[in-house]
Enzyme design. Structure first.
Site, PDB file in Angstrom:
ATOM      1  N   GLY A  75      -3.309 -21.822  30.933  1.00 25.89           N
ATOM      2  CA  GLY A  75      -1.907 -21.915  31.348  1.00 25.89           C
ATOM      3  C   GLY A  75      -1.527 -23.334  31.716  1.00 25.89           C
ATOM      4  N   HIS A  76      -2.396 -23.997  32.475  1.00 31.31           N
ATOM      5  CA  HIS A  76      -2.156 -25.413  32.807  1.00 31.31           C
ATOM      6  C   HIS A  76      -2.095 -26.264  31.534  1.00 31.31           C
ATOM      7  CE1 HIS A  76      -4.275 -24.391  36.780  1.00 31.31           C
ATOM      8  NE2 HIS A  76      -3.051 -24.727  37.128  1.00 31.31           N
ATOM      9  N   GLU A 106       5.959 -20.063  35.042  1.00 32.67           N
ATOM     10  CA  GLU A 106       6.831 -19.034  35.599  1.00 32.67           C
ATOM     11  C   GLU A 106       6.086 -17.976  36.411  1.00 32.67           C
ATOM     12  OE1 GLU A 106       9.239 -17.475  32.437  1.00 32.67           O
ATOM     13  OE2 GLU A 106      10.626 -19.179  32.508  1.00 32.67           O
ATOM     14  N   ASP A 139       4.593 -18.506  39.114  1.00 34.85           N
ATOM     15  CA  ASP A 139       5.098 -18.824  40.451  1.00 34.85           C
ATOM     16  C   ASP A 139       6.614 -19.017  40.357  1.00 34.85           C
ATOM     17  OD1 ASP A 139       2.458 -19.236  41.996  1.00 34.85           O
ATOM     18  OD2 ASP A 139       2.192 -20.460  40.210  1.00 34.85           O
ATOM     19  N   SER A 199      -4.743 -17.701  36.621  1.00 36.79           N
ATOM     20  CA  SER A 199      -4.626 -18.356  37.914  1.00 36.79           C
ATOM     21  C   SER A 199      -5.977 -18.957  38.272  1.00 36.79           C
ATOM     22  CB  SER A 199      -4.218 -17.350  38.997  1.00 36.79           C
ATOM     23  OG  SER A 199      -4.345 -17.908  40.291  1.00 36.79           O
ATOM     24  N   ARG A 217      -7.233 -18.901  41.069  1.00 37.77           N
ATOM     25  CA  ARG A 217      -7.876 -17.956  41.989  1.00 37.77           C
ATOM     26  C   ARG A 217      -8.669 -16.870  41.252  1.00 37.77           C
ATOM     27  NH1 ARG A 217      -3.295 -19.326  45.086  1.00 37.77           N
ATOM     28  NH2 ARG A 217      -3.818 -19.871  47.237  1.00 37.77           N
ATOM     29  N   ALA A 246      -8.848 -26.740  38.954  1.00 40.53           N
ATOM     30  CA  ALA A 246      -9.443 -25.513  38.405  1.00 40.53           C
ATOM     31  C   ALA A 246      -8.625 -25.096  37.186  1.00 40.53           C
ATOM     32  CB  ALA A 246      -9.499 -24.410  39.456  1.00 40.53           C
ATOM     33  N   LEU A 247      -8.480 -26.029  36.259  1.00 40.63           N
ATOM     34  CA  LEU A 247      -7.537 -25.891  35.157  1.00 40.63           C
ATOM     35  C   LEU A 247      -7.916 -24.751  34.210  1.00 40.63           C
ATOM     36  CD1 LEU A 247      -7.054 -29.680  34.272  1.00 40.63           C
ATOM     37  CD2 LEU A 247      -5.683 -28.257  35.814  1.00 40.63           C
TER      38      LEU A 247
END
Length: 282
Positions: A36-37, A150, A152, A187, A189, A32-33
């Site tokens: 940020g990824h 960062e 997480d 995220s 999510r 679910a890119l």
């Protein structure tokens, strides 16, 4: 772009392209890119001859079966994003069987207490699952550099601890949080949020910024009390935790020490969706 669904073929391919001086950069994801990824991947591409990206929704780090079942899985769209970013990316999208050889269970880890704070308190066994999958992926990919966001931050510190305690030759690189236009931390999510929930989630970063200002003149306890009262008035979001902690030990701040670096951590729940964020207080 090269795509591998099994570790044996990936390992053989990586051996065939490695030279004496080339390095492998690695970005582990659960898919679910989002931007940020992609930023992590761009950094890896700029710093390494070869970049491996993994997409694997790891069952052993979910203590909530419903969360695992509802976690977004968008491999086809993810492949399109990776191809557009760079055809040089090597994608590893394994099955549970390929990773765990039929035994999808976590191994126990001792992270010197880092695992007992924040996320560890609310997600029993979560960091054993994280340590298990990251260690396994490192053994398969054998990267020189591995990139983690960062957002997480607790996970980042735990991965660094796991690498140190297991004498792994991996440089773990922490990268800045990418945010949406309203400063909600990006995220996977977030895709489960309604438009209203996504818009109103701007309160999370707004709260962290005010907490940072207050921490300059008030105690950690006072700031935490203010955050709790603020969310108690909010009908949409439930505050799971707000903690001001030492960046190195992740232990809660009881009394400020000018020689320590502090960070605020927050987790909120909206419609059974957990959102986390963090901000440096120094």
């Amino acid at each position: 772009m090269h795509i591998f669904y099994g570790k044996a073929a990936l390992i053989d391919f990586l051996k065939s392209i490695q030279t004496t001086h080339s390095t492998i950069g690695f970005v582990p994801t659960m898919g679910a890119l989002h931007q940020g990824h992609l930023a992590l991947m761009q950094k890896s591409l700029s710093e390494n001859e070869n970049t491996v990206v993994s997409i694997f929704v790891n069952p052993t780090q979910f203590n909530n079966p419903e969360d695992l079942a509802k976690y977004p899985r968008t491999l086809e769209e993810d492949v399109k994003k990776l191809t557009a970013l760079s055809p040089k990316i090597i994608l590893y999208a394994p099955t549970v069987e390929d990773i765990y050889d039929g035994q999808p269970v976590s191994q126990p880890f001792d992270f010197d207490g880092l695992e007992n704070q924040m996320e560890g308190k609310f997600r029993p066994g979560h960091f054993n699952g994280v340590g298990t999958i990251v260690k396994r992926l490192f053994e398969i990919v054998k990267p020189k550099n591995a990139y983690f966001g960062e957002k997480d931050f607790q996970q980042l510190q735990i991965v660094k601890k796991m690498v140190a305690k297991n004498n792994l030759n991996v440089n773990v690189v922490g990268c800045p949080i990418y945010r949406e236009s309203n400063n909600l931390a990006m995220s996977s999510r977030n895709e489960r949020l309604s438009h209203q929930e996504r818009d109103e989630a701007a309160i999370i970063f707004q709260t962290l910024n005010v907490a940072k200002e207050k921490f300059m003149i008030k105690s950690a306890t006072s700031v935490s009390d203010w955050v709790q009262k603020s969310f108690a008035k909010n009908p949409i979001f439930t505050l799971e935790y707000f903690v001001i902690a030492d960046e190195a030990t992740l232990l809660p701040c009881l009394r400020k020490n000018k020689n320590k670096k502090y960070r605020a951590f927050i987790a909120i729940v909206v419609n059974n969706i957990r959102l986390i964020d963090t901000i440096s207080l120094n």
